[in-house]
Enzyme design. Structure first.
Site, PDB file in Angstrom:
ATOM      1  N   ASP A 278       0.402   2.092  -5.630  1.00  0.00           N
ATOM      2  CA  ASP A 278       0.831   0.770  -5.198  1.00  0.00           C
ATOM      3  C   ASP A 278       2.347   0.848  -4.962  1.00  0.00           C
ATOM      4  O   ASP A 278       3.015   1.816  -5.378  1.00  0.00           O
ATOM      5  CB  ASP A 278       0.454  -0.309  -6.214  1.00  0.00           C
ATOM      6  CG  ASP A 278       0.432  -1.692  -5.546  1.00  0.00           C
ATOM      7  OD1 ASP A 278       0.987  -1.832  -4.429  1.00  0.00           O
ATOM      8  OD2 ASP A 278      -0.129  -2.627  -6.130  1.00  0.00           O
TER       9      ASP A 278
HETATM   10  C1  BGC Z   1       0.497  -4.959  -3.641  1.00  0.00           C
HETATM   11  C2  BGC Z   1      -0.543  -4.183  -2.880  1.00  0.00           C
HETATM   12  C3  BGC Z   1      -0.149  -4.069  -1.429  1.00  0.00           C
HETATM   13  C4  BGC Z   1       1.215  -3.430  -1.341  1.00  0.00           C
HETATM   14  C5  BGC Z   1       1.679  -3.221   0.087  1.00  0.00           C
HETATM   15  C6  BGC Z   1       1.897  -4.433  -3.393  1.00  0.00           C
HETATM   16  O1  BGC Z   1       2.855  -5.260  -3.925  1.00  0.00           O
HETATM   17  O2  BGC Z   1       0.193  -4.943  -5.023  1.00  0.00           O
HETATM   18  O3  BGC Z   1      -1.794  -4.808  -3.015  1.00  0.00           O
HETATM   19  O4  BGC Z   1      -1.111  -3.360  -0.720  1.00  0.00           O
HETATM   20  O5  BGC Z   1       2.146  -4.240  -2.014  1.00  0.00           O
HETATM   21  O6  BGC Z   1       1.980  -4.401   0.718  1.00  0.00           O
END
Ligand code: BGC
Length: 752
Positions: A278
């Site tokens: 993530d």
């Molecule tokens: C989120 C993810 C997301 C990523 C990219 C993160 O803050 O937890 O679910 O895919 O950002 O945008």
């Protein structure tokens, strides 16, 4: 050339590249950068690292030096091609970049939010909807979506409940698999589809107190029986990617947990795709107080099985060469991850044709058939919570004046819900607009907001995207506007009051300590109700809200979620009866925040008859049970029949029931099967969903619905033996329209 020869050539290319690449180049392949052009990224992901750094310029410099394998947040074909060119020219091997993005519920055509899709219990429309999303994404040059979110959520204070399929693992698994099929179009990603990336592996939905990113406390039995099944279903459906999660579980940050990625994902489930962290989650291994520094963080994430690092600035994986020198990570481990990424690029054909057809994108984005899918999905997701006196559907001939009340009724941005960036507000249809369009010349539709939009106390992390926060209107006379709304309602035949949360109040970084209707919405509803005009409450939400007052006083309540681009048309078609609502709640709707977490599949313990009196200050029952949803028609269930009284492991029992539409109109019914294992080597929940089917039934017609139950449905993870068991035990079974159905039939699993 045969597939085999192609594969051999591809593998030869991959091995040649691996042999030629330096460790620094390999680390670059394993780095995915955000690209935040035109956005103030200083607060991106709340990491506050961005002050005085030109984020896009930093990334472009990295591209020119061959330090990037993938990018996210680029969504315009010309930009994709420009950056792709930089990438290819920036590394001496000409390796193209992989472009990923959060296409959660549509790119240009916005579908209802994911929790709403789950509420349709309609796997076909979910698959179709995500196929549309994939087609649009691929047309602009995106290869991969960070979806579906497979996190089971049982605490609606957690804002990200909106991105998942709710509280139940069986519904969650079915919805996850349908989304993967829609995104990818098969195990091999079809040319107009994208790689699916189930997230966040695993347990993120159990954040303590519903506080986003906080640690989780999940038992072994819960992990296997509740948290993991939707991920397993997504992997079985062929998902090519998995994303890690932010939080600690058992004191181990998920992104550094080899048990999750090596043991469960790869060894147990045979996953052969790639894992991405993530955003900033590899850095976070240091933040957690787990890794000593970025080199340690990189080594521990990679060793745990995280192939690619998603990062805003300053990648930890740039330290992988140091980690090799320090002996904390091996070149073989790095190569295995690089190999996975290169294989994806080969399979997508990026080595042959890395660019997107810029001329074609607009045609795909403007495809009218996509809007039809979005509208149909919205019609199929709405849940009729209450309908006293059959107030709905409206009889178009009998309604002269309609009052539409509440600021959410005419907010295009809020109609779409969170996690959208490339929507077109111009083509978005609000509830007010949909009702006006549908009523045509037949009825007068008047509108009053009644109150100003409510605001968050703490700003949203998405405020860096323009239009995320509702504008507080200047010169808004609160008392006069409330009065105007009440007057409008008083003079109308029916009043629609749209209540809920503004879209920036739910989603990532949008947890709440209460479930109350924000702002003065309850007061507005009460003022309108006091006029004596029949009121229909339309709820725009992605989690259960405290609507106890409405449930008691308002005759009709329709949950329309955030219904998407043509949501207003869908709502109009529903309230005028062109379509009968058939969505069902994918979560238990609590009476108050004090009850959460409240789930239907709890186990049985001391004084089960007092289950609903566990609190002395409130009824312990939910406001609406899991699976609840009314119809404009009426369904009668015949006796539940089992084709055999006893099975042994390896056999199945078929459970059948006749469902009759006793109403005057054709409608869909969501037939749900629940099971209770009476005793066993562990105590089992009071009931568990084990099958469901949404079927259309003509007026007066009867449909026979059958479900097969065997090991796949009845075995469970038993933490005493740390394995799956199918107990020799009696089971009770019921089939009906929600999770309160009586379990009237029985069968036994006998020892084999
Ligand atoms: C989120 C993810 C997301 C990523 C990219 C993160 O803050 O937890 O679910 O895919 O950002 O945008």
């Amino acid at each position: 050339m045969t597939d085999e020869t192609t594969n051999e050539l591809s593998e030869a290319l991959i091995e040649r590249l691996l042999a030629e690449m330096t460790l620094e180049e390999k680390a670059g392949q394993l780095t995915q950068f955000f690209y935040f052009a035109g956005i103030d990224a200083a607060g991106a992901d709340g990491i506050g690292q961005g002050e005085n750094v030109d984020q896009p310029a930093t990334v472009e410099a990295a591209l020119r030096e061959g330090r990037v394998g993938s990018l996210l947040f680029v969504r315009h074909p010309a930009e994709v091609n420009r950056l792709q060119r930089l990438t290819i020219e920036g590394n001496r091997h000409g390796i193209p970049a992989l472009f990923g993005f959060d296409v959660i519920h549509g790119l240009r055509t916005i579908l209802p939010v994911p929790i709403a899709l789950a509420a349709s219990w309609d796997l076909e429309i979910i698959e179709q909807g995500q196929a549309v999303a994939a087609r649009e994404a691929r047309a602009v040059g995106i290869h991969w979506t960070f979806a579906p979110m497979c996190d089971i959520a049982r605490d609606p204070r957690w804002g990200r409940i909106i991105e998942g399929a709710g509280e139940d693992p069986v519904l969650g698994a079915a919805v996850a698999a349908a989304q993967v099929r829609g995104f990818q179009g098969g195990r091999t990603v079809a040319p107009d589809r994208v790689i699916a990336g189930p997230k966040h592996f695993a347990g993120y939905g159990f954040a303590i107190g519903g506080r986003d990113y906080d640690e989780v406390d999940i038992s072994d039995a819960q992990m296997w029986n509740v948290v993991l099944p939707p991920f397993r279903a997504a992997i079985q459906a062929g998902a090519g990617n998995v994303m890690t999660a932010y939080m600690d579980r058992n004191g181990i940050p998920a992104t550094g947990d080899p048990w999750l990625f090596r043991e469960v994902l790869r060894d147990t489930w045979g996953f052969d795709g790639f894992v991405v962290s993530d955003a900033q989650a590899v850095h976070n291994l240091r933040t957690h107080g787990f890794a000593a520094d970025l080199s340690d963080a990189a080594a521990r994430a990679l060793n745990a099985g995280c192939d690619l690092e998603m990062v805003v600035f300053d990648p930890a994986y740039a330290h992988l060469p140091d980690a090799v020198a320090a002996g904390t990570v091996s070149v073989e481990t790095i190569d295995a991850s690089v190999r996975r990424l290169l294989r994806v690029k080969v399979e997508l054909g990026l080595f042959d044709d890395p660019f997107v057809d810029e001329a074609r994108a607009n045609e795909v984005l403007g495809d009218p058939s996509h809007r039809v899918v979005a509208r149909t999905a919205a019609e199929r997701t709405a849940v009729l919570l209450k309908n006293d006196g059959a107030l709905l559907p409206l009889d178009a001939a009998a309604v002269g004046t309609i009052a539409v009340i509440g600021p959410l009724a005419d907010s295009r941005r809020d109609t779409l819900g969170p996690w959208v960036f490339d929507h077109d507000l111009g083509e978005t249809v609000t509830i007010l607009e949909g009702l006006r369009h549908r009523a045509g010349a037949g009825a007068r539709v008047d509108y009053a907001p009644g109150i100003r939009p409510a605001q968050r106390m703490i700003p949203s992390m998405f405020d860096m995207f323009p239009g995320n926060t509702p504008v507080d209107p200047a010169d808004f006379d609160d008392e006069a506007e409330l009065q105007r709304a009440a007057d409008l309602a008083a003079g109308a035949d029916v009043a629609f009051v749209v209540i809920g949360e503004w879209q920036h109040m739910i989603g990532e970084g949008a947890s709440r300590s209460s479930l109350e209707l924000p702002g003065r919405q309850l007061e507005l509803l009460q003022r309108v109700h006091a006029t004596g005009t029949p009121v229909v409450a339309l709820v725009m939400n992605g989690r259960p809200l405290d609507i106890g007052w409405a449930a008691e006083h308002v005759p009709a309540i329709l949950d329309v979620w955030y219904p998407g681009t043509h949501g207003g048309h869908a709502v109009a078609n529903l309230v005028f009866g062109d379509v009968s609502p058939a969505g069902r709640l994918p979560f238990t709707w609590p009476r108050s925040v004090g009850q959460v977490p409240l789930i239907y599949s709890h186990t049985i313990s001391h004084q089960p008859a007092m289950q609903h009196r566990r609190y002395w200050d409130d009824d312990g029952t939910p406001l609406y049970p899991f699976g609840h949803g009314l119809s404009y028609s009426r369904f009668r269930y015949g006796p539940v029949e089992v084709d055999r009284a006893t099975i042994v492991d390896g056999e199945t029992v078929t459970v059948s029931v006749d469902v009759t539409n006793e109403g005057e109109r054709a409608a869909d019914e969501v037939v749900q099967l629940y099971v209770h294992q009476v005793h066993g080597t562990a105590s089992r929940p009071v009931r568990e969903l084990k099958g469901f089917r949404r079927i259309p039934i003509a007026a007066g017609a009867t449909e026979r619905v059958s479900f097969a139950l065997g090991r796949e449905q009845l075995a469970y993870w038993n933490s005493a033996v740390r394995d799956w068991v199918l107990d020799a035990a009696p089971f009770r079974v019921g089939v009906g329209g929600d999770s309160t159905v009586a379990l009237t039939a029985a069968f036994t699993v006998a020892a084999s």
